[in-house]
Write a protein that holds these residues in place. Structure first.
Motif, PDB file in Angstrom:
ATOM      1  N   GLU A   1      70.704  43.363 181.790  1.00  0.00           N
ATOM      2  CA  GLU A   1      71.741  43.899 182.657  1.00  0.00           C
ATOM      3  C   GLU A   1      72.916  42.924 182.771  1.00  0.00           C
ATOM      4  O   GLU A   1      74.095  43.329 182.699  1.00  0.00           O
ATOM      5  CB  GLU A   1      71.151  44.169 184.043  1.00  0.00           C
ATOM      6  CG  GLU A   1      72.150  44.796 185.008  1.00  0.00           C
ATOM      7  CD  GLU A   1      71.538  45.076 186.364  1.00  0.00           C
ATOM      8  OE1 GLU A   1      72.256  45.450 187.280  1.00  0.00           O
ATOM      9  OE2 GLU A   1      70.286  44.907 186.504  1.00  0.00           O
TER      10      GLU A   1
ATOM     11  N   SER B   1      74.988  42.892 179.609  1.00  0.00           N
ATOM     12  CA  SER B   1      75.844  44.069 179.443  1.00  0.00           C
ATOM     13  C   SER B   1      77.107  44.000 180.302  1.00  0.00           C
ATOM     14  O   SER B   1      78.147  44.575 179.962  1.00  0.00           O
ATOM     15  CB  SER B   1      75.052  45.337 179.799  1.00  0.00           C
ATOM     16  OG  SER B   1      74.672  45.316 181.172  1.00  0.00           O
ATOM     17  N   THR B   2      77.059  43.274 181.423  1.00  0.00           N
ATOM     18  CA  THR B   2      78.232  43.144 182.305  1.00  0.00           C
ATOM     19  C   THR B   2      79.062  41.917 181.980  1.00  0.00           C
ATOM     20  O   THR B   2      80.115  41.689 182.584  1.00  0.00           O
ATOM     21  CB  THR B   2      77.788  43.064 183.783  1.00  0.00           C
ATOM     22  OG1 THR B   2      76.945  41.910 183.947  1.00  0.00           O
ATOM     23  CG2 THR B   2      77.047  44.324 184.182  1.00  0.00           C
TER      24      THR B   2
END
Length: 400
Positions: A121, A124-125
């Motif tokens: 996560e 991905s950011t």
């Protein structure tokens, strides 16, 4: 006075004819038997040994204290019966420890999966690095491998716990136990805990010389080979065993040290009438015992059988005296087969139908005229000409 009497007696004897002095001279009386062909069961004997079809040495597969012996020595057991029990608590504890390790490994794997999801996560950011994601993936794989290893350890512990019950792998009779409860047993013990041998059927194993094997092959190959014979057994006390066996295996190589061929037959070994399985002497055949093996033809053959007393022998070999059409004794050379008690099989030299002298042979020379009459019949209760030997077929042939 005595001298005068002796002289007178001598003169009187000299005056008598030769027939009055020595009796009438004529052809010697002999007894003859017909050389008739009759059904004969061919049989050849060998020395053999009984062997169990299956033989298993019972051994421990884990180390521990022997807690219980669950059988009576000499009894018959079934496949799956418990024979020995090894102390279980140490193995149960190992199993519980292995299960605990599995639970720990599962928790570690779940934590690694959560960390991996978080690293993905962040990546991905843009807040996480590629290095952090790679480390999380490696930790997840390591945790998964640790769980698989812990699960395998549980399986090993379960198997070892199962080995504390030592089971019979076959049906058969179990022998004596070499260790009693309280002893430590290991897989490396020299002697087995016990031995189980199967009971029915048994094998009869015997060796045949190369020459005898060739004779048997020549005799039976045109009649079906091994399917043309049965195997019979005579026990060490001379009693015939009632069951017949069949040849199941002929070795493919001749033993170079003995020039012999191994043959193996299967023979039934049922319980004796009224016997209880596992009781002493419940079956006739026992693993390892010596027996006399007779290989017999199933179908009788036509052969000439004569009394053994009718056969003479000299430097020229075996021969008989037959009475020809002119009532003279004539010599016939013969080749003999097998002997059954006081009878013998003639394989060559007679055509059949000849009158063979069996009584009074000591009074006859070849070419001499004889006064032939049928030989005396055997006494009541005696074996008739060509009758079987007691205890089954002897080495050789017997009338069918």
């Amino acid at each position: 006075m005595m001298r005068r009497l002796s002289a007178a007696l001598l003169l009187t004897m000299l005056a008598l004819p030769a027939e009055a002095q020595f009796g009438p001279q004529g052809p010697p009386a002999v007894g003859v038997v017909p050389a008739n062909r009759q059904p004969v069961t061919e049989s050849t004997e060998f020395t053999g040994r009984i062997e169990a079809v299956n033989r298993v040495e019972i051994r421990a597969r884990v180390t521990g204290f022997l807690q219980e012996r669950a059988f009576t020595e000499g009894q018959e057991v079934k496949a799956g019966d418990v024979l020995f029990r090894i102390e279980k608590p140490p193995f149960e504890a190992q199993l519980e420890q292995a299960r605990a390790n599995v639970a720990s490994a599962q928790a570690t794997l779940e934590n690694a999966r959560v960390a991996l999801a978080r690293a993905r996560e962040l990546q991905s950011t843009g807040a996480g690095t590629r290095v952090a994601l790679d480390n999380a993936q490696a930790q997840e794989r390591t945790a998964n491998a640790s769980l698989l290893g812990a699960q395998a350890a549980v399986r090993v512990a379960e198997i070892n716990l199962g080995y504390t019950d030592i089971l019979s792998p076959i049906d058969g009779k179990i022998g004596r136990a070499t260790l009693t409860p309280g002893n430590v047993v290991t897989p490396t013990l020299t002697d087995p805990l016990a031995t189980i041998v199967s009971q029915d059927p048994m094998r009869v194993v015997f060796t045949v010389s190369s020459r005898a094997a060739g004779e048997l092959q020549a005799r039976y190959e045109g009649r079906g080979g091994v399917n043309a014979v049965v195997v019979r057994v005579r026990l060490s006390d001379g009693r015939p065993y009632p069951q017949a066996g069949r040849i199941e295996f002929v070795d493919t190589q001749v033993d170079r040290s003995t020039d012999s061929l191994l043959i193996r037959a299967l023979i039934p070994n049922p319980l004796r009438a009224g016997a209880r399985a596992g009781s002493p002497g419940d079956r006739e055949l026992v693993d390892g015992q010596f027996v006399t093996v007779a290989v017999e033809g199933i179908e009788p053959v036509q052969a000439i059988v004569l009394p053994r007393a009718a056969v003479l022998q000299d430097q020229g070999g075996n021969y008989v005296l037959v009475v020809d059409a002119e009532k003279k004794a004539q010599r016939r050379a013969v080749r003999l087969g097998r002997t059954i008690r006081d009878q013998v099989v003639v394989e060559n030299g007679l055509e059949g139908g000849e009158q063979v002298i069996s009584e009074g042979l000591q009074r006859v020379r070849p070419g001499q005229e004889v006064n032939a009459a049928p030989a005396a019949a055997p006494p009541a209760g005696a074996t008739p000409p060509g009758g079987p030997a007691p205890g089954g077929a002897a080495s050789g042939s017997r009338p069918g």
